[in-house]
Scaffold this active site. Structure first.
Site, short mmCIF file in Angstrom:
data_model
loop_
_atom_site.label_atom_id
_atom_site.label_comp_id
_atom_site.label_asym_id
_atom_site.label_seq_id
_atom_site.Cartn_x
_atom_site.Cartn_y
_atom_site.Cartn_z
N CYS A 252 0.85 -1.18 0.00
CA CYS A 252 0.00 0.00 0.00
C CYS A 252 0.89 1.24 0.00
CB CYS A 252 -0.96 -0.01 1.18
SG CYS A 252 -0.37 0.82 2.65
N GLU A 253 0.48 2.21 -0.79
CA GLU A 253 1.34 3.38 -0.94
C GLU A 253 1.27 4.33 0.26
OE1 GLU A 253 0.07 5.19 -4.56
OE2 GLU A 253 -1.59 6.27 -3.63
N HIS A 254 0.32 4.11 1.14
CA HIS A 254 0.20 4.99 2.31
C HIS A 254 1.09 4.56 3.47
CE1 HIS A 254 -3.99 5.76 0.49
NE2 HIS A 254 -3.14 6.67 0.08
N HIS A 255 1.33 3.26 3.59
CA HIS A 255 2.11 2.75 4.73
C HIS A 255 3.28 1.88 4.30
CE1 HIS A 255 -2.05 3.45 6.21
NE2 HIS A 255 -1.42 3.98 7.24
N GLN B 116 -5.69 -0.36 -3.60
CA GLN B 116 -6.38 -1.49 -4.24
C GLN B 116 -7.29 -1.05 -5.37
OE1 GLN B 116 -7.88 -4.54 -1.53
NE2 GLN B 116 -9.56 -4.98 -2.93
N HIS C 19 -5.35 -6.00 4.03
CA HIS C 19 -4.34 -4.95 4.15
C HIS C 19 -3.68 -5.02 5.52
CE1 HIS C 19 -5.66 -2.47 0.58
NE2 HIS C 19 -6.54 -3.45 0.63
N CYS D 172 -1.70 -3.01 6.84
CA CYS D 172 -1.69 -1.72 7.54
C CYS D 172 -2.95 -1.57 8.39
CB CYS D 172 -1.56 -0.55 6.56
SG CYS D 172 -2.83 -0.46 5.31
#
Ligand SMILES: [Zn+2]
Length: 206
Positions: free
Chosen positions: A95-98, A136, A164, A166
């Site tokens: 995931c690009e956020h975490h 996603q 996920h 995260c």
């Protein structure tokens, strides 16, 4: 050869981890380890920054691949006009956020209009987009759009079921819960019967 080095080399055999830039991720990782109060020079961590770099470059190797090239040479003309479905494609993404993993299964279907794509290319297409920093929803759309752009079928349907880490590791999400995303194009969007056929075919897969 130490076990550590062996693991690194085995990983690199799976797919060449072409260096994108000369900036050493490993050097940054040494600083990150220090910043959490670790000693990057202690035995267990000594080669961790290099191992992390190798793994991270592999997990993001999808940036080095082009969907055009991947699908080129794998298209065939046919008169088949029924649904083609490849289901339960395992994927692993970040995931690009975490920068934490999300993973699960992807189901891809399309109805050809004169052209089909080699079946083995579909999981490779999924992997290619999964090995980039993702959310996603975008992963789902990119898979559908790439097939639409390349073979212009009558319709494309993609469903992704992901877990996920995260969310799971921070307790935001229950361990067993899944995120489901879908992209429906052409007849999969316009024709409820087509969509229902697709969804009922993949429902049997859990
Ligand atoms: Zn995340």
């Amino acid at each position: 050869m130490s076990d550590d080095r062996k693991q690194v080399e085995e990983l690199s055999l799976t797919e060449p981890g072409d260096a994108v830039s000369s900036v050493s991720i490993a050097d940054h990782m040494r600083k990150i380890l220090q910043s959490i109060g670790e000693d990057p020079n202690r035995d267990g961590l000594r080669r961790t920054p290099e191992r992390f770099e190798k793994a991270f470059r592999f997990l993001t190797s999808g940036y080095q691949q082009d969907p055009e090239k991947l699908l080129n040479g794998a298209m065939f003309s046919v008169s088949y006009d029924q649904m083609v479905l490849v289901k339960d494609i395992e994927f692993y993404s970040l995931c690009e956020h975490h920068l934490l993993p999300f993973f699960g299964k992807c189901h891809v279907a399309y109805i050809p209009d004169k052209k089909v794509v080699g079946l083995s290319k579909i999981p490779r297409l999924v992997n290619m987009f999964a090995r980039r920093l993702q959310i996603q929803e975008r992963l789902t759309n990119q898979i559908a759009n790439a097939i639409q752009a390349k073979i212009a079928p009558l319709g494309v349907g993609v469903v992704v079921e992901g877990r996920h880490l995260c969310m799971v590791m921070r307790g935001v999400e229950k361990e067993s819960s899944q995120t489901v995303t879908s992209a429906m194009l052409g007849s999969f969007k316009d024709n409820p019967k087509t969509r229902e056929e697709f969804l009922s075919l993949i429902r049997g897969s859990k």
